[in-house]
Enzyme design. Structure first.
Site, PDB file in Angstrom:
ATOM      1  N   ASP A  67       0.812  -1.226   0.000  1.00  0.00           N
ATOM      2  CA  ASP A  67       0.000   0.000   0.000  1.00  0.00           C
ATOM      3  C   ASP A  67       0.841   1.270   0.000  1.00  0.00           C
ATOM      4  OD1 ASP A  67       0.957  -0.436   2.569  1.00  0.00           O
ATOM      5  OD2 ASP A  67      -0.995  -0.670   3.492  1.00  0.00           O
ATOM      6  N   ASP A 142      -7.149  -1.799  14.089  1.00  0.00           N
ATOM      7  CA  ASP A 142      -8.559  -2.201  13.941  1.00  0.00           C
ATOM      8  C   ASP A 142      -8.686  -3.530  13.186  1.00  0.00           C
ATOM      9  OD1 ASP A 142      -7.974  -1.432  11.343  1.00  0.00           O
ATOM     10  OD2 ASP A 142      -9.377   0.255  11.283  1.00  0.00           O
ATOM     11  N   HIS A 144      -6.982  -4.515  10.466  1.00  0.00           N
ATOM     12  CA  HIS A 144      -6.871  -4.490   9.004  1.00  0.00           C
ATOM     13  C   HIS A 144      -5.563  -5.078   8.482  1.00  0.00           C
ATOM     14  CE1 HIS A 144      -5.123  -0.200   9.512  1.00  0.00           C
ATOM     15  NE2 HIS A 144      -4.135  -0.937   9.073  1.00  0.00           N
ATOM     16  N   GLU A 149      -9.711  -1.540   5.443  1.00  0.00           N
ATOM     17  CA  GLU A 149     -10.387  -1.144   6.676  1.00  0.00           C
ATOM     18  C   GLU A 149     -11.642  -1.987   6.910  1.00  0.00           C
ATOM     19  OE1 GLU A 149      -8.790   0.485   8.660  1.00  0.00           O
ATOM     20  OE2 GLU A 149      -8.359   2.563   8.140  1.00  0.00           O
TER      21      GLU A 149
END
Ligand code: GLP
Length: 262
Positions: A67, A142, A144, A149
């Site tokens: 990413d 979280d 991911h 997400e």
């Protein structure tokens, strides 16, 4: 799935680098998926040591990063601590210390003018390389993978993703704060490989350390597979999955006795 518990960050990093080095030795032109974040830094350090002291050869290795922030590009004129790009992170933490060829490196281009077309190109490049042999992954606060997400489809492909508040907060603390960038100026979007793209990798290694990862680690390994914790998709993977975590990150697992210890 192999879950391996190390006593600390250093042991996790050395063990993980050992698995990666084994791959490179058995297939010198292997296609290696790379991750950013604080977690893989120790693994990269150990790979650099193996390159320098043991001759681990990266000359034929090809890499694809997971990413990059949208709107951000590498800027070699800036000192490292002021360059916010994942491309620069990779250069400083790994690429410039090993003998990888520049033409064999792919990091998503955050400055692309046509993100949709670019993301398709990135997918095509992975296919052209023969697919990813080994994908290294961390896990976000979280749950991911990359920047997938909560709510991301488990069959998603490389695309632009809006970042959640928790991710912005976490990455501000661990990364952006040091670049002297105001919290409000952080990029809110990123280009990310999709969960489906990651699941296509033939082998996966996920690493995590520290108490703050304990909950998402137990959710992804022992919880239900859910788009709310995209790393839980590792339970769907058809090839080899190895999870290497330290004792703190393992502390939320219910079936601790089932897992291997180093
Ligand atoms: C970012 C990256 C992820 C990484 C996560 C965790 O969100 N896009 O690929 O896994 O940070 O980072 P850290 O290792 O610093 O906890």
């Amino acid at each position: 799935m192999d879950v391996i518990i190390s006593k600390d960050y250093n042991e996790m990093s050395v063990y993980t680098a050992g698995i990666i080095a084994g791959f490179i030795r058995s297939k010198p032109d292997c296609v290696f998926g790379l991750a950013t974040g604080s977690t893989p830094i120790g693994t990269y350090k150990e790979l650099i040591r193996m390159h320098k002291e043991e001759g681990l050869d990266f000359s034929k290795v090809r890499t694809f990063n997971l990413d990059e922030y949208l709107g951000v590009g590498i800027d070699m004129k800036k000192p490292y601590h002021l360059d916010q790009s994942y491309a620069r992170f990779m250069y400083e933490q790994l690429f410039r210390h090993i003998n990888i060829k520049e033409e064999n490196i792919r990091v998503p281009d955050g400055l692309t003018k046509d993100a949709e077309k670019y993301c398709q190109w990135y997918e095509d490049e992975i296919k052209k390389a023969g697919g990813i042999d080994l994908q290294l992954l961390g896990i976000g606060g979280d749950g991911h993978w990359a920047f997938n997400e909560p709510g991301s489809s488990l069959s998603s492909r490389t695309r632009v993703q809006e970042l959640e508040k928790q991710t912005l907060d976490d990455n501000y603390e661990s990364f952006y704060k040091n670049c002297g960038i105001d919290r409000s100026q952080m990029p809110h979007y990123a280009i990310t490989m999709g969960v489906g793209t990651i699941l296509d990798a033939r082998n996966i290694i996920m690493i995590a350390n520290g108490k703050k990862k304990a909950k998402v680690i137990s959710q992804s390994i022992e919880g239900p597979v859910t788009t709310q914790i995209t790393a839980s998709a590792l339970q769907l993977h058809k090839g080899n999955v190895t999870v290497v975590i330290d004792e703190d990150a393992a502390s939320g697992l219910k079936n601790l006795e089932k897992y291997k210890r180093l």
